[in-house]
Design a protein around this motif. Structure first.
Motif, PDB file in Angstrom:
ATOM      1  N   ILE A 176       0.806  -1.393   0.113  1.00 31.62           N
ATOM      2  CA  ILE A 176       0.005  -0.145   0.091  1.00 31.62           C
ATOM      3  C   ILE A 176       0.704   1.189   0.263  1.00 31.62           C
ATOM      4  CG2 ILE A 176      -1.830   1.312   1.597  1.00 31.62           C
ATOM      5  CD1 ILE A 176      -3.087  -1.488   2.108  1.00 31.62           C
ATOM      6  N   GLU A 177       1.856   1.328   0.659  1.00 31.95           N
ATOM      7  CA  GLU A 177       2.869   2.446   0.670  1.00 31.95           C
ATOM      8  C   GLU A 177       3.452   2.764  -0.605  1.00 31.95           C
ATOM      9  OE1 GLU A 177       5.015   2.373   5.222  1.00 31.95           O
ATOM     10  OE2 GLU A 177       6.006   1.442   3.203  1.00 31.95           O
ATOM     11  N   LEU A 178       3.492   1.655  -1.488  1.00 29.97           N
ATOM     12  CA  LEU A 178       4.216   1.987  -2.787  1.00 29.97           C
ATOM     13  C   LEU A 178       3.262   2.423  -3.546  1.00 29.97           C
ATOM     14  CD1 LEU A 178       6.762  -1.094  -2.767  1.00 29.97           C
ATOM     15  CD2 LEU A 178       7.492   1.265  -2.456  1.00 29.97           C
ATOM     16  N   GLU A 179       1.663   2.130  -3.154  1.00 35.44           N
ATOM     17  CA  GLU A 179       0.903   2.606  -4.183  1.00 35.44           C
ATOM     18  C   GLU A 179       0.661   4.017  -3.711  1.00 35.44           C
ATOM     19  OE1 GLU A 179      -0.130   1.058  -6.856  1.00 35.44           O
ATOM     20  OE2 GLU A 179       0.450  -1.170  -6.173  1.00 35.44           O
ATOM     21  N   ILE A 180       0.722   4.366  -2.713  1.00 35.05           N
ATOM     22  CA  ILE A 180       0.626   5.665  -2.263  1.00 35.05           C
ATOM     23  C   ILE A 180       1.541   6.598  -2.665  1.00 35.05           C
ATOM     24  CG2 ILE A 180       0.737   7.232  -0.148  1.00 35.05           C
ATOM     25  CD1 ILE A 180      -0.744   5.206   1.552  1.00 35.05           C
ATOM     26  N   ALA A 181       2.894   6.056  -2.787  1.00 34.48           N
ATOM     27  CA  ALA A 181       3.986   6.775  -3.349  1.00 34.48           C
ATOM     28  C   ALA A 181       3.662   6.847  -5.055  1.00 34.48           C
ATOM     29  CB  ALA A 181       5.177   5.883  -3.436  1.00 34.48           C
ATOM     30  N   ASP A 182       3.287   5.826  -5.724  1.00 39.22           N
ATOM     31  CA  ASP A 182       2.919   6.295  -7.217  1.00 39.22           C
ATOM     32  C   ASP A 182       2.031   7.208  -7.185  1.00 39.22           C
ATOM     33  OD1 ASP A 182       4.722   4.300  -8.385  1.00 39.22           O
ATOM     34  OD2 ASP A 182       3.084   2.470  -7.816  1.00 39.22           O
ATOM     35  N   VAL A 183       0.824   7.244  -6.397  1.00 41.52           N
ATOM     36  CA  VAL A 183      -0.247   8.137  -6.536  1.00 41.52           C
ATOM     37  C   VAL A 183       0.416   9.549  -6.296  1.00 41.52           C
ATOM     38  CG1 VAL A 183      -2.235   9.105  -5.449  1.00 41.52           C
ATOM     39  CG2 VAL A 183      -1.942   6.673  -6.003  1.00 41.52           C
ATOM     40  N   THR A 184       1.298   9.614  -5.214  1.00 42.87           N
ATOM     41  CA  THR A 184       1.711  11.038  -4.890  1.00 42.87           C
ATOM     42  C   THR A 184       2.819  11.482  -6.061  1.00 42.87           C
ATOM     43  OG1 THR A 184       1.848  10.401  -2.544  1.00 42.87           O
ATOM     44  CG2 THR A 184       3.129  12.353  -3.093  1.00 42.87           C
ATOM     45  N   ILE A 185       3.580  10.906  -6.580  1.00 41.72           N
ATOM     46  CA  ILE A 185       4.231  11.143  -7.723  1.00 41.72           C
ATOM     47  C   ILE A 185       3.570  11.785  -8.976  1.00 41.72           C
ATOM     48  CG2 ILE A 185       5.894  10.234  -9.423  1.00 41.72           C
ATOM     49  CD1 ILE A 185       7.121   8.179  -7.409  1.00 41.72           C
ATOM     50  N   TYR A 186       2.403  11.044  -9.268  1.00 34.33           N
ATOM     51  CA  TYR A 186       1.556  11.553 -10.612  1.00 34.33           C
ATOM     52  C   TYR A 186       0.933  12.738 -10.039  1.00 34.33           C
ATOM     53  CZ  TYR A 186       2.965   8.012 -13.741  1.00 34.33           C
ATOM     54  OH  TYR A 186       3.691   7.175 -14.329  1.00 34.33           O
ATOM     55  N   LEU A 187       0.586  12.852  -8.722  1.00 31.81           N
ATOM     56  CA  LEU A 187      -0.325  13.942  -8.189  1.00 31.81           C
ATOM     57  C   LEU A 187       0.659  15.275  -8.281  1.00 31.81           C
ATOM     58  CD1 LEU A 187      -3.001  15.110  -7.028  1.00 31.81           C
ATOM     59  CD2 LEU A 187      -1.759  14.560  -4.824  1.00 31.81           C
ATOM     60  N   PHE A 188       1.877  15.112  -7.622  1.00 38.40           N
ATOM     61  CA  PHE A 188       2.881  16.466  -7.497  1.00 38.40           C
ATOM     62  C   PHE A 188       3.327  16.510  -9.062  1.00 38.40           C
ATOM     63  CE2 PHE A 188       4.542  16.149  -3.012  1.00 38.40           C
ATOM     64  CZ  PHE A 188       3.180  16.039  -2.400  1.00 38.40           C
ATOM     65  N   ARG A 189       3.325  15.500  -9.923  1.00 35.93           N
ATOM     66  CA  ARG A 189       3.927  15.996 -11.229  1.00 35.93           C
ATOM     67  C   ARG A 189       2.745  16.703 -11.920  1.00 35.93           C
ATOM     68  NH1 ARG A 189       8.172  16.701 -14.510  1.00 35.93           N
ATOM     69  NH2 ARG A 189       7.852  15.795 -16.513  1.00 35.93           N
ATOM     70  N   LEU A 190       1.664  16.553 -11.795  1.00 42.13           N
ATOM     71  CA  LEU A 190       0.334  17.163 -12.457  1.00 42.13           C
ATOM     72  C   LEU A 190       0.352  18.619 -11.857  1.00 42.13           C
ATOM     73  CD1 LEU A 190      -2.134  17.303 -14.108  1.00 42.13           C
ATOM     74  CD2 LEU A 190      -3.312  16.187 -11.948  1.00 42.13           C
ATOM     75  N   ALA A 191       0.515  18.682 -10.707  1.00 41.76           N
ATOM     76  CA  ALA A 191       0.649  20.175  -9.899  1.00 41.76           C
ATOM     77  C   ALA A 191       1.552  21.023 -10.465  1.00 41.76           C
ATOM     78  CB  ALA A 191       0.405  20.081  -8.147  1.00 41.76           C
ATOM     79  N   ASP A 192       2.718  20.397 -10.535  1.00 39.45           N
ATOM     80  CA  ASP A 192       4.015  20.963 -11.256  1.00 39.45           C
ATOM     81  C   ASP A 192       4.005  21.575 -12.320  1.00 39.45           C
ATOM     82  OD1 ASP A 192       6.583  22.020 -10.921  1.00 39.45           O
ATOM     83  OD2 ASP A 192       7.516  20.014 -11.762  1.00 39.45           O
ATOM     84  N   LYS A 193       3.108  20.703 -13.436  1.00 40.75           N
ATOM     85  CA  LYS A 193       3.038  21.211 -14.696  1.00 40.75           C
ATOM     86  C   LYS A 193       1.982  22.055 -14.827  1.00 40.75           C
ATOM     87  CE  LYS A 193       5.618  18.450 -17.453  1.00 40.75           C
ATOM     88  NZ  LYS A 193       6.320  19.067 -18.386  1.00 40.75           N
ATOM     89  N   LEU A 194       1.070  22.404 -13.918  1.00 40.52           N
ATOM     90  CA  LEU A 194      -0.047  23.233 -14.086  1.00 40.52           C
ATOM     91  C   LEU A 194       0.254  24.401 -13.084  1.00 40.52           C
ATOM     92  CD1 LEU A 194      -3.080  21.124 -14.038  1.00 40.52           C
ATOM     93  CD2 LEU A 194      -2.361  22.440 -15.977  1.00 40.52           C
ATOM     94  N   GLY A 195       1.620  24.327 -12.677  1.00 40.23           N
ATOM     95  CA  GLY A 195       2.021  25.588 -11.612  1.00 40.23           C
ATOM     96  C   GLY A 195       1.087  25.660 -10.418  1.00 40.23           C
ATOM     97  N   VAL A 196       0.692  24.822 -10.052  1.00 41.06           N
ATOM     98  CA  VAL A 196      -0.114  24.695  -8.779  1.00 41.06           C
ATOM     99  C   VAL A 196       0.823  24.506  -7.494  1.00 41.06           C
ATOM    100  CG1 VAL A 196      -1.995  23.713  -7.619  1.00 41.06           C
ATOM    101  CG2 VAL A 196      -2.298  23.753 -10.050  1.00 41.06           C
ATOM    102  N   ASP A 197       0.418  25.429  -6.498  1.00 39.57           N
ATOM    103  CA  ASP A 197       1.062  25.241  -5.302  1.00 39.57           C
ATOM    104  C   ASP A 197       0.237  24.330  -4.497  1.00 39.57           C
ATOM    105  OD1 ASP A 197       1.723  25.717  -2.708  1.00 39.57           O
ATOM    106  OD2 ASP A 197       2.581  27.754  -2.979  1.00 39.57           O
ATOM    107  N   ILE A 198       0.464  23.171  -4.161  1.00 34.68           N
ATOM    108  CA  ILE A 198      -0.276  22.242  -3.592  1.00 34.68           C
ATOM    109  C   ILE A 198      -0.605  22.708  -2.007  1.00 34.68           C
ATOM    110  CG2 ILE A 198      -0.651  19.908  -2.464  1.00 34.68           C
ATOM    111  CD1 ILE A 198       0.285  18.832  -4.927  1.00 34.68           C
ATOM    112  N   ALA A 199       0.444  23.047  -1.429  1.00 34.16           N
ATOM    113  CA  ALA A 199       0.157  23.361  -0.099  1.00 34.16           C
ATOM    114  C   ALA A 199      -0.901  24.713   0.206  1.00 34.16           C
ATOM    115  CB  ALA A 199       1.383  23.957   0.789  1.00 34.16           C
ATOM    116  N   GLU A 200      -0.859  25.629  -0.735  1.00 32.31           N
ATOM    117  CA  GLU A 200      -1.650  26.519  -0.699  1.00 32.31           C
ATOM    118  C   GLU A 200      -3.156  26.398  -0.974  1.00 32.31           C
ATOM    119  OE1 GLU A 200      -0.184  30.246  -3.028  1.00 32.31           O
ATOM    120  OE2 GLU A 200      -2.342  30.441  -3.529  1.00 32.31           O
ATOM    121  N   VAL A 201      -3.407  25.538  -2.139  1.00 30.33           N
ATOM    122  CA  VAL A 201      -4.686  25.135  -2.404  1.00 30.33           C
ATOM    123  C   VAL A 201      -5.341  24.275  -1.398  1.00 30.33           C
ATOM    124  CG1 VAL A 201      -4.257  25.445  -4.962  1.00 30.33           C
ATOM    125  CG2 VAL A 201      -4.131  23.408  -3.995  1.00 30.33           C
ATOM    126  N   VAL A 202      -4.493  23.475  -0.822  1.00 26.07           N
ATOM    127  CA  VAL A 202      -4.960  22.532   0.379  1.00 26.07           C
ATOM    128  C   VAL A 202      -5.648  23.427   1.479  1.00 26.07           C
ATOM    129  CG1 VAL A 202      -4.469  21.174   2.081  1.00 26.07           C
ATOM    130  CG2 VAL A 202      -3.825  20.416  -0.203  1.00 26.07           C
TER     131      VAL A 202
END
Lengths: 98, 98, 98, 98
Positions: D58-84
Motif C-alpha cells: 500500500i505504501e508503494l501505491e501511495i507513493a505512485d499516486v503522490t508522484i503523479y499528483l505532484f507532477r501534475l501540480a508542477d506542470k500546471l504551476g499549482v502550489d499544492i500546500a496553498e490550494v489545500v
C-alpha cells in the motif's frame, strides 16, 4: 449475468461481493483500463491505429469492468437496460439535440 | 448501443469521443459511483438496507458508467458479450472452483 | 496533515475515516479531477492554454485529492516523503536513464 | 518535486507528461491503490490489523499516486500546500464544526 454469479458462487466469493466491495473492484479495473490509454495520443487510441495485441489487452480490461459492473447491478437488483433507457431520456432533456 | 451512438451524433459530440477520451469519461463516472458507497458500512450497501432515493441515485450512476463503457467498446469494435465469455473462461482456468 | 486531522475530528468524522473508506473517497475525487480533462485535446490541457476559471477548478480538485491522500497516509502511519524517495529509487533501477 | 521532474527528464518522458495524460496516470495508480482495499472488511484495513507486506504494498501505491499528483501540480504551476489551505477554508464554511 448468470454465468458471472455462478462463477462467484462456485468459489465461495459471494461473501466478499457486497455492493461496496464490488464498486471498489470496478474502480480498480477501470484504473487498469484507463492506464492502457494514458500515454497514447488521441489519434493513436483509435481502432485503426492500434496493434492487435494492444486491442486484445484493452478488450480483456473491458471484460473485467463489465463483469464487476453487471455483478454490482445484479446484487442491487438493477435492470441495466432499463436504467440506461431512463438515463438517455434524462440526458435528451438536459442536452437538447442541435 | 445504437441509441447511445445516435445521441452523440445528434449533438455533434462524435469528435470528442476518441477511445482515450471515453476511457477518461468512464473513469469519471466510476468515481461518482464509488463516491455513493464511500461512507457506507458494507452491510449498509446491500439492497435491503438502502433507501429508495439512494438506490435511484446509484442506478443512474450505473447507467452513466454503462453508457460510456458501451460507447468505448463500440468505438473499438469490441463485442462485449464475447470478451466477457472469453474472460470468464480465462478466470476459470486461473482460479479453479473449490 | 494536522489541519486535515483536526478538521475531521471537529466534525466527528473520524468514525467514517477507515483506510478502506478513505481509499474510496480518494478514488471519487480523482474521478472528478480526471473529468476536468476528459474532453480536452492534450495541448488544451497545458497551463498556457487554460482559462483562469478552469485552472481554479482543477486546483480545487487537486486539493481534494491531496486531502484524502494525506489523510489515508496519516491513518496508516505512512511517511509520504520517505516512500516517494523509496519508490523513485526503485523506478530508477527498473527504468535506467537513457 | 525536483527529483520527480529530473527523473522524467532523464528518460525523455516529458513529451508524454501533458496534464491530461498525467491525470489519467493518476487515475490508473489510484485504481491500484483502491484494489488493495477492495476485499478487506473496514476493520481489516486499519494499521493494527494489517500485515507488514500488505502495508508495504500500500505504501508503494501511495507513493505512485503522490508522484503523479505532484507532477501534475508542477506542470500546471499549482502550489499544492496553498490550494489545500484554500480548500480546507472553503470546507470549514460549508461544513461548520459541531
Amino acid at each position: 449475468m448468470v454465468k458471472i454469479a455462478n462463477f462467484a458462487d462456485a468459489r465461495n466469493w459471494d461473501q466478499f461481493h457486497t455492493p461496496k466491495n464490488l464498486a471498489m473492484a470496478l474502480a480498480g479495473e477501470v484504473g487498469e483500463l484507463v492506464a492502457e490509454f494514458q500515454w497514447l495520443k488521441p489519434e493513436e487510441s483509435s481502432l485503426s491505429s492500434m496493434s492487435k495485441e494492444k486491442l486484445r489487452q484493452i478488450e480483456l480490461e473491458i471484460a473485467d469492468v463489465t463483469i464487476y459492473l453487471f455483478r454490482l447491478a445484479d446484487k442491487l437488483g438493477v435492470d441495466i437496460a432499463e436504467v440506461v433507457r431512463d438515463k438517455i431520456e434524462i440526458n435528451e432533456k438536459r442536452f437538447p439535440a442541435i
